[in-house]
Design a protein around this motif. Structure first.
Motif, mmCIF file in Angstrom:
data_model
loop_
_atom_site.group_PDB
_atom_site.id
_atom_site.type_symbol
_atom_site.label_atom_id
_atom_site.label_comp_id
_atom_site.label_asym_id
_atom_site.label_seq_id
_atom_site.Cartn_x
_atom_site.Cartn_y
_atom_site.Cartn_z
ATOM 1 N N HIS A 180 -75.411 -41.048 -34.954
ATOM 2 C CA HIS A 180 -76.472 -42.026 -35.176
ATOM 3 C C HIS A 180 -76.096 -43.324 -34.473
ATOM 4 O O HIS A 180 -74.985 -43.838 -34.651
ATOM 5 C CB HIS A 180 -76.646 -42.282 -36.673
ATOM 6 C CG HIS A 180 -77.915 -43.000 -37.003
ATOM 7 N ND1 HIS A 180 -78.069 -44.366 -36.825
ATOM 8 C CD2 HIS A 180 -79.104 -42.552 -37.483
ATOM 9 C CE1 HIS A 180 -79.282 -44.720 -37.194
ATOM 10 N NE2 HIS A 180 -79.933 -43.639 -37.583
ATOM 11 N N PRO A 181 -77.003 -43.876 -33.635
ATOM 12 C CA PRO A 181 -76.649 -45.053 -32.837
ATOM 13 C C PRO A 181 -76.381 -46.294 -33.663
ATOM 14 O O PRO A 181 -75.778 -47.251 -33.157
ATOM 15 C CB PRO A 181 -77.888 -45.251 -31.938
ATOM 16 C CG PRO A 181 -79.005 -44.594 -32.682
ATOM 17 C CD PRO A 181 -78.387 -43.434 -33.391
ATOM 18 N N ILE A 182 -76.788 -46.315 -34.921
ATOM 19 C CA ILE A 182 -76.611 -47.509 -35.750
ATOM 20 C C ILE A 182 -75.496 -47.308 -36.772
ATOM 21 O O ILE A 182 -74.543 -48.079 -36.834
ATOM 22 C CB ILE A 182 -77.928 -47.869 -36.459
ATOM 23 C CG1 ILE A 182 -79.014 -48.176 -35.418
ATOM 24 C CG2 ILE A 182 -77.735 -49.063 -37.389
ATOM 25 C CD1 ILE A 182 -80.388 -48.368 -35.997
ATOM 26 N N VAL A 303 -72.826 -54.097 -38.798
ATOM 27 C CA VAL A 303 -71.746 -53.110 -38.884
ATOM 28 C C VAL A 303 -71.119 -53.116 -40.272
ATOM 29 O O VAL A 303 -70.459 -52.163 -40.680
ATOM 30 C CB VAL A 303 -70.665 -53.386 -37.825
ATOM 31 C CG1 VAL A 303 -71.182 -53.118 -36.434
ATOM 32 C CG2 VAL A 303 -70.129 -54.806 -37.939
ATOM 33 N N GLY A 304 -71.298 -54.178 -41.023
ATOM 34 C CA GLY A 304 -70.797 -54.237 -42.388
ATOM 35 C C GLY A 304 -71.642 -53.464 -43.380
ATOM 36 O O GLY A 304 -71.288 -53.352 -44.554
ATOM 37 N N GLY A 305 -72.769 -52.933 -42.920
ATOM 38 C CA GLY A 305 -73.607 -52.109 -43.778
ATOM 39 C C GLY A 305 -74.870 -52.785 -44.272
ATOM 40 O O GLY A 305 -75.642 -52.173 -45.009
ATOM 41 N N THR A 336 -72.204 -60.832 -32.430
ATOM 42 C CA THR A 336 -71.725 -59.459 -32.361
ATOM 43 C C THR A 336 -71.809 -58.825 -33.746
ATOM 44 O O THR A 336 -71.794 -59.505 -34.768
ATOM 45 C CB THR A 336 -70.271 -59.425 -31.865
ATOM 46 O OG1 THR A 336 -69.459 -60.204 -32.760
ATOM 47 C CG2 THR A 336 -70.171 -59.979 -30.463
ATOM 48 N N GLY A 337 -71.892 -57.515 -33.765
ATOM 49 C CA GLY A 337 -71.940 -56.802 -35.032
ATOM 50 C C GLY A 337 -73.329 -56.541 -35.562
ATOM 51 O O GLY A 337 -73.487 -55.916 -36.615
#
Length: 384
Positions: A180-182, A303-305, A336-337
């Motif tokens: 999954h790209p995400i 990226v932390g959810g 970023t992220g």
């Protein structure tokens, strides 16, 4: 077909040398792989080495290089990662798509064909020759590993092609890993490419007599399927129109999921959203009857959810100006992220009476909501 000149210039020296040597193209020990910064001279020098081979061998080497050059795309790199991960072929440390293709051509030619088929399936996903079918999650496992079920499905697939029984056929079953790209979640997908001899075609060629001759070539038809047992989705890529793909889906259900309810077609299409990270322009034609198009909302994944959604409507500033004003360099557009996962486009129609149009005129608007895997539209209201 792409020229192999650019492919040669971008290929790593050592891997290119191994590939050429395997094809009978032997470079001398003092061969300069860096001539003129890997420019035209390098290509000419390698062409000179190929020219020393017998004419038939020259054609085969050049044809294979042309084929590899045509595959050297970001989409093929994604296909290689999906297929090679499932085949436990390590791509870590390889220097780009050229390095990957040369390695596969040398060490894993069968996998290279699977990667090419996978890239072709990805390219056609969402197109006119592709359909996805959603099965109900009834808890009944699919018989994907059953050899009898596979043979029955292949027999049905070939029958749908309406070709004589004597035509050669071959089915290649293999697994791929989709990431999954995400979220980065991995999903194992069983895939099959069914190859069948198509109707013969004839072309004029120069034969052994060096004169023109007509030769007959047996073409190959392909049917591709991808089975995502986790999400209960089957993708089918085949010529013949929607009715034919419906029959492929019915055959799949009969052989692999006989206890499940009939599937429902659920077309999906990936959307590239990075173009919406900056304020895009939306060219229109007067005949379209569109006064203005603007991005009214943006959605992001961290990226932390976490997820975040921003919406802004106004004539005074765009949503991009709003994010800049509120967050500056910390805006998810710049930080970023953060990955963009969705957006809403506000499409304002030209008023029929010729008067002006303000942001409150929702009667004159359409809202098009886009996400990473599907899109839909609604008129006279938000579709979020």
């Amino acid at each position: 077909m792409a020229s192999f000149s650019g492919f040669i210039r971008k290929s790593p020296d050592a891997r290119l040398a191994v590939f050429l040597n395997a094809k009978g193209v032997h470079a001398p020990d003092d061969f300069n792989w860096q001539s003129e910064g890997r420019g035209t001279k390098l290509v000419n020098d390698i062409n000179g080495l190929i020219a020393e081979l017998p004419e038939g061998t020259q054609d085969r080497v050049k044809a294979e290089l042309d084929h590899l050059a045509s595959l050297a795309t970001p989409q093929t790199m994604t296909a290689a990662e999906q297929v090679c991960t499932a085949q436990r072929i390590d791509l870590e440390g390889l220097q780009g798509i050229q390095d990957v293709l040369l390695m596969l051509a040398i060490d894993h030619p069968k996998t290279l064909e699977r990667v090419a088929a996978q890239a072709s399936l990805m390219q056609r996903t969402g197109g006119k020759n592709w359909s996805a079918f959603q099965f109900e999650d009834d808890g009944e496992p699919w018989a994907l590993g059953d050899d009898i079920a596979r043979a029955g499905f292949v027999t049905d697939a070939i029958a749908l092609l309406n070709l004589p029984e004597h035509r050669k056929r071959e089915a290649d079953w293999y697994t791929s890993i989709r990431v999954h790209p995400i979220t980065g979640e991995e999903t194992e997908v069983l895939q099959a490419t069914i190859y069948v001899e198509a109707r013969a075609e004839s072309e004029l060629t120069f034969g052994p007599s060096e004169g023109l001759e007509r030769q007959v070539f047996q073409r190959v038809l392909e049917v591709g399927i991808a089975c995502n047992a986790k999400e209960r989705i089957v993708e089918i890529c085949a010529n013949g129109g929607k009715k034919i793909r419906d029959q492929y889906a019915s055959s799949f259900a009969k052989h692999f999921a006989p206890q499940s309810a009939p599937p429902v077609e659920a077309p999906r299409r990936d959307v590239l959203l990075n173009a919406l990270l900056s304020n895009p322009s939306f060219p229109t034609e007067p005949a379209d009857g569109i006064a203005k198009v603007q991005v009214s909302s943006l959605e992001f994944y961290s990226v932390g959810g976490g997820f975040a959604r921003f919406e802004h409507l106004g004539d005074d500033e765009t949503i991009y100006q709003f994010l800049e004003r509120q967050f500056g360099a910390q805006s998810p557009i710049h930080s970023t992220g953060w990955t963009i996962t969705g957006a809403t486009l506000r499409i304002m129609q030209t008023p029929e009476d010729g008067t002006g149009l303000s942001v409150s005129d929702d009667n004159q608007c359409r809202f098009l909501t886009i996400s990473g895997d599907r899109f839909n539209a609604a008129q006279h209201g938000r579709c979020c």
